[in-house]
Design a protein around this motif. Structure first.
Motif, PDB file in Angstrom:
ATOM      1  N   PRO A 177       0.809  -1.224   0.000  1.00 24.40           N
ATOM      2  CA  PRO A 177       0.000   0.000   0.000  1.00 24.40           C
ATOM      3  C   PRO A 177       0.842   1.273   0.000  1.00 24.40           C
ATOM      4  CG  PRO A 177      -0.928  -1.592   1.533  1.00 24.40           C
ATOM      5  CD  PRO A 177       0.410  -2.143   1.090  1.00 24.40           C
ATOM      6  N   GLU A 178       2.082   1.176   0.501  1.00 23.70           N
ATOM      7  CA  GLU A 178       2.973   2.343   0.525  1.00 23.70           C
ATOM      8  C   GLU A 178       3.981   2.322  -0.637  1.00 23.70           C
ATOM      9  OE1 GLU A 178       2.687   0.325   3.461  1.00 23.70           O
ATOM     10  OE2 GLU A 178       0.941   1.584   3.920  1.00 23.70           O
ATOM     11  N   GLY A 179       3.859   1.363  -1.547  1.00 28.46           N
ATOM     12  CA  GLY A 179       4.823   1.220  -2.630  1.00 28.46           C
ATOM     13  C   GLY A 179       4.758   2.367  -3.626  1.00 28.46           C
ATOM     14  N   ARG A 180       5.871   2.558  -4.313  1.00 30.00           N
ATOM     15  CA  ARG A 180       5.953   3.674  -5.258  1.00 30.00           C
ATOM     16  C   ARG A 180       4.951   3.531  -6.397  1.00 30.00           C
ATOM     17  NH1 ARG A 180       5.608   8.507  -6.220  1.00 30.00           N
ATOM     18  NH2 ARG A 180       6.621   9.287  -8.124  1.00 30.00           N
ATOM     19  N   ILE A 181       4.754   2.312  -6.907  1.00 29.17           N
ATOM     20  CA  ILE A 181       3.799   2.129  -8.005  1.00 29.17           C
ATOM     21  C   ILE A 181       2.376   2.329  -7.506  1.00 29.17           C
ATOM     22  CG2 ILE A 181       2.858   0.467  -9.658  1.00 29.17           C
ATOM     23  CD1 ILE A 181       5.690  -0.601 -10.027  1.00 29.17           C
ATOM     24  N   THR A 182       2.080   1.872  -6.298  1.00 31.42           N
ATOM     25  CA  THR A 182       0.759   2.148  -5.721  1.00 31.42           C
ATOM     26  C   THR A 182       0.516   3.644  -5.648  1.00 31.42           C
ATOM     27  OG1 THR A 182       0.813   0.106  -4.425  1.00 31.42           O
ATOM     28  CG2 THR A 182      -0.719   1.807  -3.714  1.00 31.42           C
ATOM     29  N   THR A 183       1.533   4.398  -5.250  1.00 29.52           N
ATOM     30  CA  THR A 183       1.404   5.856  -5.200  1.00 29.52           C
ATOM     31  C   THR A 183       1.150   6.434  -6.587  1.00 29.52           C
ATOM     32  OG1 THR A 183       2.828   5.995  -3.253  1.00 29.52           O
ATOM     33  CG2 THR A 183       2.581   8.007  -4.572  1.00 29.52           C
TER      34      THR A 183
END
Length: 282
Positions: free
Chosen positions: A266-272
């Motif tokens: 949920p905190e991953g760069r792609i999720t962002t």
């Protein structure tokens, strides 16, 4: 928007070097273990979200979509799996819904017929048919019917770019994608794909004049094979030249497989990046 400094020109490479330059499994020694881990974790995710699995959008066995619901009237991300258009299945990738779901984004995963049972023209057609179907089903599924954001990894990144012109697609994110099929046509991968020059050209986003005037995020890992990093960098540059909205980023230390950790979290760069795309097209 520059080509990575260590990226070779595939046309000047030997057949052996070109094949190795595209072989992600050989480049990442523990890739089989990584994918096995994806499969185990995805099985658990499918058990938790079993209400809308294997929705049929066409007549062939892999013409199926899994829909994982975050909440009522949530926007929907469509994810397209990779495997050089000839390997893997949507069921392996369910765990990558984790990141978007945590932010209230529905996730649909689409299957498609693999080569050599389908040509690349047919595969692209199946993705478009699946988008037609899913867009029509969103009201009954409880999703926002205002359109989709499409994403995909590896071959799925290519299919994301090919899906971007669809009227129900608002934006896309290509992860470690293939955007010029000519190196593929001249490699070991073409044994099953059977690309000829014309099929390669019409299915290569990098070889088209212009493109869809929709936001497209392109991302690759800094530790990926140089030929594949070049694909992403060159396609980003192509969109810039035509004045099309694009962003380009490389994930430090990520290879072709570990880059997907940035979507599982949920905190991953792609999720962002996915969240930012939805905010942009809301």
């Amino acid at each position: 928007m520059m080509t990575p400094y260590d990226a070779p020109d595939w046309a000047g490479m030997s057949q052996r070097d070109r094949d190795l330059g595209l072989n992600n499994a050989a480049a990442v020694a523990d890739s089989a273990d990584i994918v096995a881990g994806w499969e185990r974790r995805s099985a658990g995710m499918r058990a938790q979200h079993s209400a809308h699995l294997d929705l049929s959008y066409g007549p062939r066995p892999r013409n199926r979509i899994d829909f994982l619901k975050a909440r009522e009237q949530a926007p929907t991300l469509l994810f397209i799996h990779g495997g050089y258009w000839q390997l893997r299945a949507k069921e392996t990738f369910t765990l990558f819904a984790t990141g978007p779901l945590a932010h209230g984004i529905n996730v649909a995963l689409i299957g498609y017929t693999l080569a050599p049972e389908a040509t690349l023209d047919q595969i692209v057609g199946e993705i478009h048919a699946g988008i037609d179907y899913l867009a029509g089903q969103l009201p009954d599924l409880g999703g926002d019917a205002g359109g989709l954001v499409v994403s995909g990894w590896s071959a799925g990144g290519h299919l994301t770019a090919m899906a971007l012109p669809h009227p129900q697609v608002k934006a896309g994110i290509g992860i470690s994608g293939i955007y010029d099929l000519e190196p593929i046509r001249h490699s070991y991968l073409n044994v099953k794909l059977g690309l000829d020059g014309s099929m390669s050209r019409r299915n290569s986003p990098l070889m088209q004049e212009g493109g869809a005037m929709k936001p497209l995020t392109l991302v690759a890992g800094q530790a990926e094979l140089p030929m594949l990093r070049r694909q992403t960098a060159d396609f980003a540059g192509h969109r810039v030249r035509y004045g099309l909205p694009v962003s380009y980023e490389e994930i430090p230390g990520a290879n072709h497989f570990t880059i997907m950790n940035e979507m599982a979290s949920p905190e991953g760069r792609i999720t962002t990046m996915i969240r930012q795309l939805f905010e942009r097209v809301a």
